[in-house]
Design a protein around this motif. Sequence first.
Motif, short mmCIF file in Angstrom:
data_model
loop_
_atom_site.label_atom_id
_atom_site.label_comp_id
_atom_site.label_asym_id
_atom_site.label_seq_id
_atom_site.Cartn_x
_atom_site.Cartn_y
_atom_site.Cartn_z
N GLU A 137 0.90 -1.31 -0.02
CA GLU A 137 0.07 0.09 -0.21
C GLU A 137 0.81 1.34 0.12
OE1 GLU A 137 -3.27 0.23 -0.40
OE2 GLU A 137 -3.45 -2.04 -0.50
N ARG A 138 1.92 1.31 0.82
CA ARG A 138 2.66 2.42 1.05
C ARG A 138 3.62 2.70 -0.34
NH1 ARG A 138 8.03 3.83 1.97
NH2 ARG A 138 9.00 1.73 2.15
N LEU A 139 4.09 1.73 -1.08
CA LEU A 139 4.92 1.79 -2.31
C LEU A 139 3.96 1.94 -3.38
CD1 LEU A 139 7.66 -0.79 -1.42
CD2 LEU A 139 7.90 1.73 -1.25
N THR A 140 2.75 1.32 -3.34
CA THR A 140 1.98 1.89 -4.68
C THR A 140 1.55 3.31 -4.48
OG1 THR A 140 0.77 -0.72 -4.42
CG2 THR A 140 -0.36 1.26 -5.70
N ALA A 141 1.41 3.74 -3.36
CA ALA A 141 0.85 5.23 -3.16
C ALA A 141 2.03 6.06 -3.81
CB ALA A 141 0.54 5.68 -1.75
N LYS A 142 3.46 5.66 -3.57
CA LYS A 142 4.67 6.37 -4.03
C LYS A 142 4.80 6.04 -5.63
CE LYS A 142 7.01 7.03 -0.14
NZ LYS A 142 8.58 7.37 0.23
N GLY A 143 3.96 5.28 -6.28
CA GLY A 143 3.96 5.07 -7.57
C GLY A 143 4.88 3.86 -8.12
N VAL A 144 5.26 2.91 -7.19
CA VAL A 144 5.89 1.86 -7.40
C VAL A 144 5.01 0.64 -8.25
CG1 VAL A 144 7.27 -0.30 -6.59
CG2 VAL A 144 7.34 2.13 -5.46
N ASP A 150 2.96 -22.76 2.28
CA ASP A 150 4.18 -23.02 3.16
C ASP A 150 5.31 -21.87 3.00
OD1 ASP A 150 3.01 -25.22 3.85
OD2 ASP A 150 3.41 -26.46 1.88
N PHE A 151 5.03 -20.69 2.71
CA PHE A 151 6.00 -19.67 2.13
C PHE A 151 5.33 -18.19 2.80
CE2 PHE A 151 8.61 -17.14 -0.43
CZ PHE A 151 9.87 -17.65 -0.38
N PRO A 152 6.31 -17.35 3.05
CA PRO A 152 5.64 -16.10 3.47
C PRO A 152 4.80 -15.42 2.33
CG PRO A 152 8.22 -16.28 3.88
CD PRO A 152 7.80 -17.55 3.15
N THR A 153 4.19 -14.51 2.69
CA THR A 153 3.50 -13.51 1.69
C THR A 153 4.67 -12.68 1.04
OG1 THR A 153 1.51 -13.43 3.20
CG2 THR A 153 1.93 -11.73 1.52
N THR A 154 4.24 -12.69 -0.27
CA THR A 154 5.02 -12.21 -1.26
C THR A 154 4.51 -10.95 -2.15
OG1 THR A 154 5.12 -13.79 -3.06
CG2 THR A 154 6.65 -13.97 -1.34
N ALA A 155 5.21 -10.15 -2.56
CA ALA A 155 4.76 -9.09 -3.54
C ALA A 155 6.20 -9.01 -4.58
CB ALA A 155 4.05 -8.06 -3.28
N ILE A 156 5.95 -8.98 -5.91
CA ILE A 156 7.11 -8.21 -6.81
C ILE A 156 6.77 -7.08 -7.36
CG2 ILE A 156 8.28 -9.12 -8.94
CD1 ILE A 156 7.27 -12.20 -8.14
N PHE A 157 7.87 -6.29 -7.34
CA PHE A 157 7.97 -5.16 -8.08
C PHE A 157 9.27 -4.63 -8.70
CE2 PHE A 157 10.01 -4.28 -3.93
CZ PHE A 157 11.25 -3.47 -4.07
N GLU A 158 8.99 -3.62 -9.67
CA GLU A 158 9.76 -3.28 -10.57
C GLU A 158 10.81 -2.14 -9.72
OE1 GLU A 158 8.69 -2.47 -14.61
OE2 GLU A 158 7.06 -3.97 -14.55
N ASP A 159 11.89 -2.14 -9.64
CA ASP A 159 12.92 -1.28 -8.98
C ASP A 159 13.21 -0.17 -9.92
OD1 ASP A 159 14.99 -2.14 -10.77
OD2 ASP A 159 16.23 -2.63 -9.01
N THR A 160 12.81 0.04 -11.22
CA THR A 160 13.22 1.18 -12.18
C THR A 160 14.63 1.16 -12.81
OG1 THR A 160 13.79 2.81 -10.71
CG2 THR A 160 11.37 2.70 -11.05
#
Length: 128
Positions: free
Chosen positions: A90-97, A108-118
Motif C-alpha cells: 500500500e505504501r509503495l503503490t501510493a508512491k508510484g511503485v 508454506d511460504f511467507p506472503t510475497t509481492a514483486i515490484f519493478e525497481d526502475t
Amino acid sequence: MIRCNLSSVVVLDQQKAEDFYVGVLGFKKKHDFPAGGARWLTVVAADGSGAELALEPAGYDFAKAYQKALYDHGIPFTSLGCDDVEAEYERLTAKGVKFRGGPQKHADFPTTAIFEDTCGNLIMLHEA
C-alpha cells in the motif's frame, strides 16, 4: 559462523537506483565513493539493521544479459524482507511503485509481492 553482510543488485543507472532505493523504498546510503569509473554505492535499512545492499553498475554485457533474462522471465533478482507485505504494498503503490500484482499469500511460504525497481530488476518483497 558465516553470515551475509553484503549483497549486490545489478542496476542500469546508479543515480536512478540511489533515488529509488533511498528516496522511495526508504533505505539510507551507507557508502558512496568512486570505484573504477563507477561508484561503490551501498544502502542499508533505515534503522541500520541487516546486510548492506550494493547497487552495482551493469557494466558488462554478460551482466546486462543476465539481468534482462531474469526480468524477461519474471524472475526477481533478489528478495527484500519486511514485517508486513500488505502495508508495504500500500505504501509503495501510493508512491508510484509498479507491482506485478498484489500480495500473494502462500501455504508454506511467507506472503510475497514483486515490484519493478526502475533499474532493470524485479524485486520480491517477502514477510520476514
